[in-house]
Design an enzyme around this catalytic site. Sequence first.
Site, PDB file in Angstrom:
ATOM      1  N   ASP A  35     -11.006  53.667  24.655  1.00  0.00           N
ATOM      2  CA  ASP A  35      -9.614  54.077  24.458  1.00  0.00           C
ATOM      3  C   ASP A  35      -9.135  53.883  23.029  1.00  0.00           C
ATOM      4  O   ASP A  35      -8.406  54.719  22.488  1.00  0.00           O
ATOM      5  CB  ASP A  35      -8.736  53.276  25.426  1.00  0.00           C
ATOM      6  CG  ASP A  35      -7.346  53.855  25.587  1.00  0.00           C
ATOM      7  OD1 ASP A  35      -7.155  55.041  25.273  1.00  0.00           O
ATOM      8  OD2 ASP A  35      -6.451  53.122  26.053  1.00  0.00           O
ATOM      9  N   PRO A  84       1.682  47.114  21.595  1.00  0.00           N
ATOM     10  CA  PRO A  84       0.954  47.977  20.656  1.00  0.00           C
ATOM     11  C   PRO A  84      -0.422  48.377  21.178  1.00  0.00           C
ATOM     12  O   PRO A  84      -0.840  47.979  22.270  1.00  0.00           O
ATOM     13  CB  PRO A  84       0.841  47.086  19.424  1.00  0.00           C
ATOM     14  CG  PRO A  84       0.661  45.718  20.009  1.00  0.00           C
ATOM     15  CD  PRO A  84       1.497  45.687  21.271  1.00  0.00           C
ATOM     16  N   TRP A  85      -1.143  49.109  20.321  1.00  0.00           N
ATOM     17  CA  TRP A  85      -2.440  49.654  20.715  1.00  0.00           C
ATOM     18  C   TRP A  85      -3.623  48.868  20.180  1.00  0.00           C
ATOM     19  O   TRP A  85      -4.758  49.157  20.543  1.00  0.00           O
ATOM     20  CB  TRP A  85      -2.572  51.112  20.260  1.00  0.00           C
ATOM     21  CG  TRP A  85      -2.073  51.395  18.876  1.00  0.00           C
ATOM     22  CD1 TRP A  85      -0.877  51.960  18.544  1.00  0.00           C
ATOM     23  CD2 TRP A  85      -2.737  51.133  17.635  1.00  0.00           C
ATOM     24  NE1 TRP A  85      -0.749  52.066  17.179  1.00  0.00           N
ATOM     25  CE2 TRP A  85      -1.881  51.572  16.594  1.00  0.00           C
ATOM     26  CE3 TRP A  85      -3.979  50.583  17.288  1.00  0.00           C
ATOM     27  CZ2 TRP A  85      -2.213  51.469  15.243  1.00  0.00           C
ATOM     28  CZ3 TRP A  85      -4.311  50.477  15.944  1.00  0.00           C
ATOM     29  CH2 TRP A  85      -3.438  50.923  14.945  1.00  0.00           C
ATOM     30  N   PHE A 127       7.579  47.474  11.778  1.00  0.00           N
ATOM     31  CA  PHE A 127       8.902  47.073  11.296  1.00  0.00           C
ATOM     32  C   PHE A 127       9.940  48.155  11.580  1.00  0.00           C
ATOM     33  O   PHE A 127      11.055  47.862  12.029  1.00  0.00           O
ATOM     34  CB  PHE A 127       8.820  46.777   9.800  1.00  0.00           C
ATOM     35  CG  PHE A 127      10.143  46.566   9.128  1.00  0.00           C
ATOM     36  CD1 PHE A 127      10.894  45.429   9.376  1.00  0.00           C
ATOM     37  CD2 PHE A 127      10.648  47.512   8.248  1.00  0.00           C
ATOM     38  CE1 PHE A 127      12.122  45.236   8.759  1.00  0.00           C
ATOM     39  CE2 PHE A 127      11.866  47.329   7.616  1.00  0.00           C
ATOM     40  CZ  PHE A 127      12.612  46.189   7.877  1.00  0.00           C
ATOM     41  N   GLU A 128       9.593  49.412  11.338  1.00  0.00           N
ATOM     42  CA  GLU A 128      10.545  50.503  11.521  1.00  0.00           C
ATOM     43  C   GLU A 128      10.957  50.634  12.980  1.00  0.00           C
ATOM     44  O   GLU A 128      12.140  50.813  13.286  1.00  0.00           O
ATOM     45  CB  GLU A 128       9.951  51.820  11.006  1.00  0.00           C
ATOM     46  CG  GLU A 128       9.766  51.866   9.495  1.00  0.00           C
ATOM     47  CD  GLU A 128      11.076  51.669   8.737  1.00  0.00           C
ATOM     48  OE1 GLU A 128      12.125  52.130   9.231  1.00  0.00           O
ATOM     49  OE2 GLU A 128      11.052  51.046   7.658  1.00  0.00           O
ATOM     50  N   THR A 129      10.009  50.542  13.898  1.00  0.00           N
ATOM     51  CA  THR A 129      10.351  50.613  15.321  1.00  0.00           C
ATOM     52  C   THR A 129      11.137  49.384  15.742  1.00  0.00           C
ATOM     53  O   THR A 129      12.067  49.481  16.554  1.00  0.00           O
ATOM     54  CB  THR A 129       9.075  50.759  16.169  1.00  0.00           C
ATOM     55  OG1 THR A 129       8.356  51.914  15.739  1.00  0.00           O
ATOM     56  CG2 THR A 129       9.414  50.912  17.638  1.00  0.00           C
ATOM     57  N   GLU A 181       7.819  40.903  17.110  1.00  0.00           N
ATOM     58  CA  GLU A 181       6.639  40.523  16.321  1.00  0.00           C
ATOM     59  C   GLU A 181       6.201  41.789  15.607  1.00  0.00           C
ATOM     60  O   GLU A 181       5.671  42.713  16.223  1.00  0.00           O
ATOM     61  CB  GLU A 181       5.539  39.968  17.223  1.00  0.00           C
ATOM     62  CG  GLU A 181       4.508  39.152  16.456  1.00  0.00           C
ATOM     63  CD  GLU A 181       3.282  39.950  16.076  1.00  0.00           C
ATOM     64  OE1 GLU A 181       3.303  40.552  14.979  1.00  0.00           O
ATOM     65  OE2 GLU A 181       2.320  39.966  16.843  1.00  0.00           O
ATOM     66  N   CYS A 188      -1.921  42.839  13.065  1.00  0.00           N
ATOM     67  CA  CYS A 188      -0.652  42.571  12.384  1.00  0.00           C
ATOM     68  C   CYS A 188      -0.769  41.383  11.444  1.00  0.00           C
ATOM     69  O   CYS A 188      -0.097  41.319  10.412  1.00  0.00           O
ATOM     70  CB  CYS A 188       0.456  42.350  13.407  1.00  0.00           C
ATOM     71  SG  CYS A 188       0.040  41.133  14.669  1.00  0.00           S
ATOM     72  N   TRP A 221       3.196  31.738  18.312  1.00  0.00           N
ATOM     73  CA  TRP A 221       2.816  32.867  17.450  1.00  0.00           C
ATOM     74  C   TRP A 221       4.070  33.641  17.070  1.00  0.00           C
ATOM     75  O   TRP A 221       4.854  34.025  17.930  1.00  0.00           O
ATOM     76  CB  TRP A 221       1.850  33.783  18.193  1.00  0.00           C
ATOM     77  CG  TRP A 221       1.372  34.955  17.393  1.00  0.00           C
ATOM     78  CD1 TRP A 221       2.007  36.149  17.224  1.00  0.00           C
ATOM     79  CD2 TRP A 221       0.154  35.037  16.647  1.00  0.00           C
ATOM     80  NE1 TRP A 221       1.268  36.980  16.422  1.00  0.00           N
ATOM     81  CE2 TRP A 221       0.113  36.317  16.056  1.00  0.00           C
ATOM     82  CE3 TRP A 221      -0.902  34.160  16.428  1.00  0.00           C
ATOM     83  CZ2 TRP A 221      -0.950  36.743  15.250  1.00  0.00           C
ATOM     84  CZ3 TRP A 221      -1.953  34.584  15.632  1.00  0.00           C
ATOM     85  CH2 TRP A 221      -1.978  35.853  15.057  1.00  0.00           C
TER      86      TRP A 221
END
Length: 506
Positions: A102, A163-164, A243-245, A263, A297, A462
């Site tokens: 994936d 996230p992916w 950051f933008e999202t 995060e 990240c 974290w």
Amino acid sequence: MMASQAMVPLRQLFVDGEWRPPAQGRRLPVVNPTTEAHIGEIPAGTAEDVDAAVAAARAALKRNRGRDWARAPGAVRAKYLRAIAAKVIERKQELAKLEALDCGKPYDEAAWDMDDVAGCFEYFADQAEALDKRQNSPVSLPMETFKCHLRREPIGVVGLITPWNYPLLMATWKVAPALAAGCAAVLKPSELASVTCLELADICKEVGLPPGVLNIVTGLGPDAGAPLSAHPDVDKVAFTGSFETGKKIMAAAAPMVKPVTLELGGKSPIVVFDDVDIDKAVEWTLFGCFWTNGQICSATSRLLVHTKIAKEFNEKMVAWAKNIKVSDPLEEGCRLGPVVSEGQYEKIKKFILNAKSEGATILTGGVRPAHLEKGFFIEPTIITDITTSMEIWREEVFGPVLCVKEFSTEDEAIELANDTQYGLAGAVISGDRERCQRLSEEIDAGIIWVNCSQPCFCQAPWGGNKRSGFGRELGEGGIDNYLSVKQVTEYISDEPWGWYRSPSKL
């Protein structure tokens, strides 16, 4: 089996304990980043599906006046979390293979992730049981006429957007503590890597998790993530991503003063002094940037190396980087697979091209490996002759790209390390323990690694500073993200309060 020969399971949305087709009937292709072939589909959820999932979560909290889940003993919830962990281990090889297909993660890394997924569910099962002991904890008061205790109650329905790069693990970091706390959740994984999250739904169904406790809505961010963030019946949003999202999620939550945990990105430094074992330091440096195909990240993607050893260090890094096996993630010994998508591939190539045009030098990499004609592959890339004004120094690349800058003094290293808008992580490699301690205190980040890079344990908190977001996940405080503390104060004196004169005494 090679990646090109495999497909992913066909699943629907998971809402109220059942598989449901998306309201608008649309689906999104799953593209194998190794072969660029379509290997399946995921449902394309929209606002209608989010509404149904949130309603199911709310109903799960209210069912039997909360006694089925929200007000059940933590030990009850812990049994479900442990059952999920056991199923993840049982299906470890299958799940690891699906992640390799994936998102391009090397199989060995994906298998390691599955161990971490199970460990995280086990850890928060322990935290759920510990919550029973923390309930009704007394508070010492200065007045003997009162007594006080604290209740810790689930915050409610939570929206979890993940996230992916670590599809199932990042989902687990949020799902496990939320469920341990007694919340009900709606999970929206990244459309670029949702397959194993849908398999988590299958596991939850198999272990008998009460309907509505965990709902999973896949789909595009604007179609499913945005409605979840702005939903009036969602009590909290937790997000890992860009950051933008993150800014958009904060804006969506603001009108309802809804709490969020964010995060976000990073541009983390790794500082290498001249008193190190160079081979050990080189390996940690490359691991810190190229692990997970560079898509982390917390990647320590800015190397600061002492001038005295810079030439030798760079030469050894190039030799080590050229020895990294770049291949189909399912090939034995793969240590670098493709990046997740064509869009990400083109973005990384543009970063490298811009660095060259600004005067940087590509020491190694920066191109597709010659032996791989298809797939979104980029060789491990090391870039020198960097200035602090360059885009490659300042912006998160999210790919296997390491930029290198030299320093001469400890003060200069600290200044360069903190020369970023981000503050997620940092690393220092030195044989001088006192120096390591000084830099641990001086680097402005939420996570510091000493003589290593990227180890992560669910027992430790974290999160980051500055544009890397706020709040902390994992650790003993991880469950507290999903709890609301209620003060209960009782007047225990037999005497009247006596502030007002009683009419009977007039």
